[in-house]
Structure formats: structure tokens, C-alpha cells
Design a protein around this motif. Structure first.
Motif, PDB file in Angstrom:
ATOM      1  N   GLU A  23       5.210  17.003  61.560  1.00 49.73           N
ATOM      2  CA  GLU A  23       3.917  16.789  62.214  1.00 49.73           C
ATOM      3  C   GLU A  23       3.904  17.205  63.677  1.00 49.73           C
ATOM      4  OE1 GLU A  23       2.344  12.868  61.578  1.00 49.73           O
ATOM      5  OE2 GLU A  23       2.808  12.879  59.428  1.00 49.73           O
ATOM      6  N   TYR A  24       5.038  17.071  64.375  1.00 51.65           N
ATOM      7  CA  TYR A  24       5.031  17.265  65.815  1.00 51.65           C
ATOM      8  C   TYR A  24       5.684  18.573  66.272  1.00 51.65           C
ATOM      9  CZ  TYR A  24       3.439  12.467  65.927  1.00 51.65           C
ATOM     10  OH  TYR A  24       2.702  11.320  65.732  1.00 51.65           O
ATOM     11  N   VAL A  25       6.306  19.299  65.340  1.00 49.06           N
ATOM     12  CA  VAL A  25       6.937  20.566  65.710  1.00 49.06           C
ATOM     13  C   VAL A  25       6.297  21.738  64.969  1.00 49.06           C
ATOM     14  CG1 VAL A  25       9.089  21.891  65.806  1.00 49.06           C
ATOM     15  CG2 VAL A  25       9.133  19.421  66.242  1.00 49.06           C
ATOM     16  N   ILE A  26       6.302  21.675  63.640  1.00 51.72           N
ATOM     17  CA  ILE A  26       5.808  22.824  62.851  1.00 51.72           C
ATOM     18  C   ILE A  26       4.378  22.621  62.340  1.00 51.72           C
ATOM     19  CG2 ILE A  26       8.135  23.483  62.149  1.00 51.72           C
ATOM     20  CD1 ILE A  26       7.589  22.187  59.444  1.00 51.72           C
ATOM     21  N   ASN A  27       3.793  21.448  62.617  1.00 49.70           N
ATOM     22  CA  ASN A  27       2.404  21.181  62.234  1.00 49.70           C
ATOM     23  C   ASN A  27       2.141  21.354  60.736  1.00 49.70           C
ATOM     24  OD1 ASN A  27       1.571  20.690  64.964  1.00 49.70           O
ATOM     25  ND2 ASN A  27       1.590  22.923  65.301  1.00 49.70           N
ATOM     26  N   ALA A  28       3.085  20.901  59.915  1.00 52.48           N
ATOM     27  CA  ALA A  28       2.879  20.949  58.470  1.00 52.48           C
ATOM     28  C   ALA A  28       1.791  19.967  58.040  1.00 52.48           C
ATOM     29  CB  ALA A  28       4.185  20.632  57.745  1.00 52.48           C
ATOM     30  N   ALA A  29       1.580  18.937  58.848  1.00 51.36           N
ATOM     31  CA  ALA A  29       0.483  17.980  58.656  1.00 51.36           C
ATOM     32  C   ALA A  29      -0.024  17.605  60.047  1.00 51.36           C
ATOM     33  CB  ALA A  29       0.956  16.748  57.903  1.00 51.36           C
ATOM     34  N   PRO A  30      -1.273  17.187  60.149  1.00 48.21           N
ATOM     35  CA  PRO A  30      -1.808  16.791  61.459  1.00 48.21           C
ATOM     36  C   PRO A  30      -1.011  15.650  62.079  1.00 48.21           C
ATOM     37  CG  PRO A  30      -3.589  17.099  59.884  1.00 48.21           C
ATOM     38  CD  PRO A  30      -2.308  17.168  59.094  1.00 48.21           C
ATOM     39  N   LYS A  31      -0.845  15.671  63.383  1.00 46.02           N
ATOM     40  CA  LYS A  31      -0.096  14.635  64.094  1.00 46.02           C
ATOM     41  C   LYS A  31      -0.696  13.256  63.838  1.00 46.02           C
ATOM     42  CE  LYS A  31       1.422  17.602  67.939  1.00 46.02           C
ATOM     43  NZ  LYS A  31       0.864  18.859  67.383  1.00 46.02           N
ATOM     44  N   GLY A  32       0.177  12.288  63.617  1.00 47.33           N
ATOM     45  CA  GLY A  32      -0.267  10.921  63.411  1.00 47.33           C
ATOM     46  C   GLY A  32      -0.714  10.601  61.999  1.00 47.33           C
ATOM     47  N   THR A  33      -0.494  11.528  61.073  1.00 44.67           N
ATOM     48  CA  THR A  33      -0.931  11.301  59.693  1.00 44.67           C
ATOM     49  C   THR A  33      -0.102  10.219  59.006  1.00 44.67           C
ATOM     50  OG1 THR A  33      -1.748  13.572  59.463  1.00 44.67           O
ATOM     51  CG2 THR A  33      -1.260  12.382  57.430  1.00 44.67           C
ATOM     52  N   HIS A  34       1.210  10.214  59.265  1.00 41.09           N
ATOM     53  CA  HIS A  34       2.088   9.279  58.560  1.00 41.09           C
ATOM     54  C   HIS A  34       2.834   8.365  59.528  1.00 41.09           C
ATOM     55  CE1 HIS A  34       1.760  12.818  55.761  1.00 41.09           C
ATOM     56  NE2 HIS A  34       1.393  11.828  54.983  1.00 41.09           N
ATOM     57  N   ARG A  35       3.077   7.133  59.080  1.00 41.82           N
ATOM     58  CA  ARG A  35       3.814   6.145  59.863  1.00 41.82           C
ATOM     59  C   ARG A  35       4.954   5.594  59.009  1.00 41.82           C
ATOM     60  NH1 ARG A  35      -1.313   6.141  61.654  1.00 41.82           N
ATOM     61  NH2 ARG A  35      -1.648   5.841  63.895  1.00 41.82           N
ATOM     62  N   TRP A  36       6.116   5.490  59.623  1.00 43.46           N
ATOM     63  CA  TRP A  36       7.322   5.060  58.919  1.00 43.46           C
ATOM     64  C   TRP A  36       7.125   3.742  58.195  1.00 43.46           C
ATOM     65  CZ3 TRP A  36      12.075   6.079  57.195  1.00 43.46           C
ATOM     66  CH2 TRP A  36      12.943   5.012  56.967  1.00 43.46           C
ATOM     67  N   GLU A  37       6.501   2.774  58.868  1.00 45.19           N
ATOM     68  CA  GLU A  37       6.393   1.432  58.295  1.00 45.19           C
ATOM     69  C   GLU A  37       5.497   1.386  57.057  1.00 45.19           C
ATOM     70  OE1 GLU A  37       3.338   1.718  61.667  1.00 45.19           O
ATOM     71  OE2 GLU A  37       5.414   2.347  61.277  1.00 45.19           O
ATOM     72  N   GLN A  38       4.713   2.411  56.825  1.00 49.10           N
ATOM     73  CA  GLN A  38       3.824   2.431  55.663  1.00 49.10           C
ATOM     74  C   GLN A  38       4.417   3.186  54.473  1.00 49.10           C
ATOM     75  OE1 GLN A  38       0.259   3.911  57.807  1.00 49.10           O
ATOM     76  NE2 GLN A  38      -0.761   2.085  57.035  1.00 49.10           N
ATOM     77  N   LEU A  39       5.548   3.851  54.680  1.00 42.77           N
ATOM     78  CA  LEU A  39       6.177   4.576  53.579  1.00 42.77           C
ATOM     79  C   LEU A  39       6.853   3.590  52.631  1.00 42.77           C
ATOM     80  CD1 LEU A  39       7.775   7.619  55.477  1.00 42.77           C
ATOM     81  CD2 LEU A  39       5.415   7.270  54.704  1.00 42.77           C
ATOM     82  N   ILE A  40       7.096   4.038  51.400  1.00 41.34           N
ATOM     83  CA  ILE A  40       7.692   3.155  50.394  1.00 41.34           C
ATOM     84  C   ILE A  40       8.561   3.973  49.437  1.00 41.34           C
ATOM     85  CG2 ILE A  40       5.662   3.328  48.883  1.00 41.34           C
ATOM     86  CD1 ILE A  40       6.225   0.387  48.059  1.00 41.34           C
ATOM     87  N   SER A  41       9.677   3.385  49.021  1.00 38.12           N
ATOM     88  CA  SER A  41      10.601   4.068  48.116  1.00 38.12           C
ATOM     89  C   SER A  41      10.093   3.994  46.682  1.00 38.12           C
ATOM     90  CB  SER A  41      11.988   3.426  48.190  1.00 38.12           C
ATOM     91  OG  SER A  41      11.945   2.137  47.586  1.00 38.12           O
ATOM     92  N   PRO A  42      10.511   4.930  45.833  1.00 36.65           N
ATOM     93  CA  PRO A  42      10.105   4.869  44.426  1.00 36.65           C
ATOM     94  C   PRO A  42      10.604   3.606  43.730  1.00 36.65           C
ATOM     95  CG  PRO A  42      11.753   6.600  44.790  1.00 36.65           C
ATOM     96  CD  PRO A  42      11.298   6.141  46.128  1.00 36.65           C
ATOM     97  N   LEU A  43      11.772   3.116  44.144  1.00 36.66           N
ATOM     98  CA  LEU A  43      12.298   1.890  43.534  1.00 36.66           C
ATOM     99  C   LEU A  43      11.386   0.706  43.822  1.00 36.66           C
ATOM    100  CD1 LEU A  43      14.480   0.424  41.964  1.00 36.66           C
ATOM    101  CD2 LEU A  43      15.778   0.159  44.102  1.00 36.66           C
ATOM    102  N   ASN A  44      10.900   0.618  45.055  1.00 34.43           N
ATOM    103  CA  ASN A  44      10.013  -0.501  45.396  1.00 34.43           C
ATOM    104  C   ASN A  44       8.650  -0.361  44.719  1.00 34.43           C
ATOM    105  OD1 ASN A  44      11.787  -2.002  46.954  1.00 34.43           O
ATOM    106  ND2 ASN A  44      11.297  -0.898  48.841  1.00 34.43           N
ATOM    107  N   VAL A  45       8.167   0.872  44.558  1.00 37.60           N
ATOM    108  CA  VAL A  45       6.926   1.077  43.803  1.00 37.60           C
ATOM    109  C   VAL A  45       7.130   0.620  42.363  1.00 37.60           C
ATOM    110  CG1 VAL A  45       5.304   2.774  42.880  1.00 37.60           C
ATOM    111  CG2 VAL A  45       6.094   2.967  45.243  1.00 37.60           C
ATOM    112  N   GLN A  46       8.264   1.010  41.801  1.00 36.66           N
ATOM    113  CA  GLN A  46       8.571   0.631  40.418  1.00 36.66           C
ATOM    114  C   GLN A  46       8.647  -0.892  40.270  1.00 36.66           C
ATOM    115  OE1 GLN A  46      11.925   2.692  38.743  1.00 36.66           O
ATOM    116  NE2 GLN A  46      12.111   1.282  37.012  1.00 36.66           N
ATOM    117  N   ARG A  47       9.247  -1.556  41.234  1.00 33.74           N
ATOM    118  CA  ARG A  47       9.352  -3.016  41.178  1.00 33.74           C
ATOM    119  C   ARG A  47       7.973  -3.670  41.204  1.00 33.74           C
ATOM    120  NH1 ARG A  47      14.298  -3.376  45.569  1.00 33.74           N
ATOM    121  NH2 ARG A  47      16.029  -3.262  44.068  1.00 33.74           N
TER     122      ARG A  47
END
Length: 291
Positions: free
Chosen positions: A223-247
Motif C-alpha cells: 500500500e505504501y510503496v508499490i500502491n498495489a492497493a490504496p493507502k489505509g485500506t487494510h489494518r493489521w488488527e482486522q486481519l484473521i487467519s484461516p484457522l480462526n475463520v474455520q473455528r
């Protein structure tokens, strides 16, 4: 004379059908778009994505990675439904492969994925909290001037918690693509999503994993170097692992049957499946009973 009259009648039918479909979009817009109270987090997320409305359908713009993602997520959904045996064998190799499949896309935005699934003849409802993006989706749908798409797609400005009240156990599949990473209360959100699926139906999720490689490569650099997505689109604390989704899904009577890892190659604007879920992943779960 009879042939000419038949041709004119058919043409008149197409015009009436097209106009009726447009009227249906307008009626849906006025009847069901009731503003709902949003949390501060939801308001922030909705505003961030609404700010991209003018670029939403620019395939070479800031959302080009999202457009490119269709190359793997559409087949993932299609093949997942075929594997469940819910598709007529005669339709499998046709462009009508998803005919008669009722699909809900939660967080549809401006309709990038919605339209592609509708082109496979799915009857698809797209819901989103952003009135700006739903209007973008509707406008693009009208610009396509495709009667088949107009018939297959319904857009609503509506939270999933409201939508489920009228559509409990209704859909053959619910699609949550690039949305879960923007949700704080994932349990409440997924509960409503699962409740919309009929027993035996599928839940499809694509999202980002909560890993260091994703944080460094996908967010900081992406997001902040190559602009693959707009800046500020994703936040670490909102991400989730597939294992936790499965649970979470396990507690809702859903069995996860497939998890595929994926990666975005920004230098050629292309996605591909990989043997690791350390970056992004796609998941399919089956609702095994009433919930």
C-alpha cells in the motif's frame, strides 16, 4: 409478412423487458435503501471505499488488483458449487453454469464480482453499506445495457444483520470477498451471513491472513510503496487467519472443505494459487444444518 410481424413483436418484447428491468432497479433503490446506524469503524471503512467510487471500474486504476482477482475467485466459486453437485450437469460447460443458483454477495461495493457471477447466470443479490458504491454498481449495470445482467442482479444498501431477517436459509451460497478484513465484530457478521445460507449451501470467503509476511509485503510495501492497493485500506488488527475463520464457522454448523492460498504478483497485475496461506486465502465451507 408473418415473419416481419414476428420480428417486430420480439423486438418489442425485448424493449419492454429492458425497460421493466430498469424500472425494477429504480423501485428497489427507493423501496429498500433505508439508512442504518453504523459504528465509527463501519463509517470509516465505508467512507474510505466510497472515496474510490470514481475509480471503481477503472481496470488500470487503484483497484486493478481487485479486478484482476476475478480471474481466480470466479472459478473458485463456480467450481466449488459444481463440486457440491448442485449444478445441472448439462450446464457445467456452458456460460449458464450458475443458472438457478441464488447467491448473496455481502459487501459487493461497485459490483466488480457481482457482474461476473451474473454473467454465469447466477441470480445474485449484492448488498453494501455504501450508498455511493451501490449507486456506482447500479449505474454501471445500466451502462452495460445487458438484459440478462439486469434480470440477474439486485443491489441493496443494507447491512447483513437486516438482510437476514427476510432471507434466512434462503441462498445457495453467500460470498464474502475482500470484506472480512474490514469487519471488527467478525462473529456477529459471520453469524448473519451463515443464517442466510440454506442447509447444504456454501460460504465462500476470500481475505488476507494475519501474518508478518502479509503485514510487511501486503500492507507496508503493497500500500505504501508499490500502491498495489490504496493507502489505509487494510489494518493489521482486522486481519484473521484461516484457522480462526474455520473455528468461528465450526460453531455455526459449517464444515470447511477447502482452503487455497493465493498471492498477487503486482509486476504483472496477476493472481495465482500457491501452496501457502501466508499472504491471502480463499475458503469454502458448507452449512451442514439449520443455524
Amino acid at each position: 409478412m408473418n415473419i416481419r410481424r414476428l420480428f417486430l413483436n420480439c423486438g418489442s418484447y425485448r424493449v419492454r423487458f429492458y425497460n421493466a428491468a430498469i424500472d425494477n432497479i429504480r423501485e428497489t433503490a427507493s423501496a429498500s435503501d433505508v439508512p442504518q446506524a453504523m459504528s465509527d469503524v463501519e463509517k470509516r471503512e465505508v467512507q474510505h471505499h466510497s472515496n474510490l467510487a470514481d475509480e471503481w471500474w477503472n481496470v488500470n486504476g487503484p483497484l486493478k488488483a481487485l479486478h484482476s482477482l476475478n480471474s481466480i475467485r470466479v472459478p473458485f466459486i463456480r467450481d466449488g458449487l459444481i463440486a457440491r453437485g448442485s449444478i445441472d450437469a448439462k450446464a457445467v460447460s456452458t456460460t449458464h453454469v450458475l443458472e438457478n443458483q441464488q447467491i448473496l454477495e455481502v459487501g459487493c461495493g461497485g459490483g466488480i464480482l457481482t457482474e461476473q457471477l451474473a454473467r454465469l447466470d447466477a441470480k445474485i443479490t449484492g448488498i453494501d453499506l455504501s450508498d455511493v458504491l451501490i449507486n456506482v454498481a447500479r449505474e454501471h449495470l445500466l451502462q452495460e445495457a445487458n438484459a440478462r445482467l439486469l434480470e440477474n442482479i439486485t443491489y441493496k444498501i443494507e447491512p447483513i444483520e437486516i438482510h437476514v431477517k427476510d432471507k434466512c436459509n434462503f441462498y445457495d451460497a453467500v460470498v464474502i470477498s475482500e470484506v472480512l478484513e474490514h469487519i471488527d465484530d467478525k462473529v456477529t457478521f459471520l453469524t448473519a451471513c451463515v443464517q442466510c445460507v440454506k442447509p447444504g449451501g456454501s460460504v465462500f470467503i476470500t481475505t488476507l491472513n494475519q501474518t508478518i509476511p502479509m503485514w510487511v509485503g501486503g500492507i507496508l510495501i503493497g500500500e505504501y510503496v508499490i500502491n498495489a492497493a490504496p493507502k489505509g485500506t487494510h489494518r493489521w488488527e482486522q486481519l484473521i487467519s484461516p484457522l480462526n475463520v474455520q473455528r468461528i464457522l465450526d460453531t455455526m454448523g459449517c464444515q470447511t472443505i477447502l482452503v487455497n492460498g493465493s498471492i498477487y504478483e503486482f509486476w504483472r497485475n496477476s493472481w495465482r494459487w500457491i501452496n501457502s496461506t501466508s499472504m491471502c486465502y480463499a475458503l469454502q465451507a458448507i452449512k451442514t444444518g439449520s443455524f
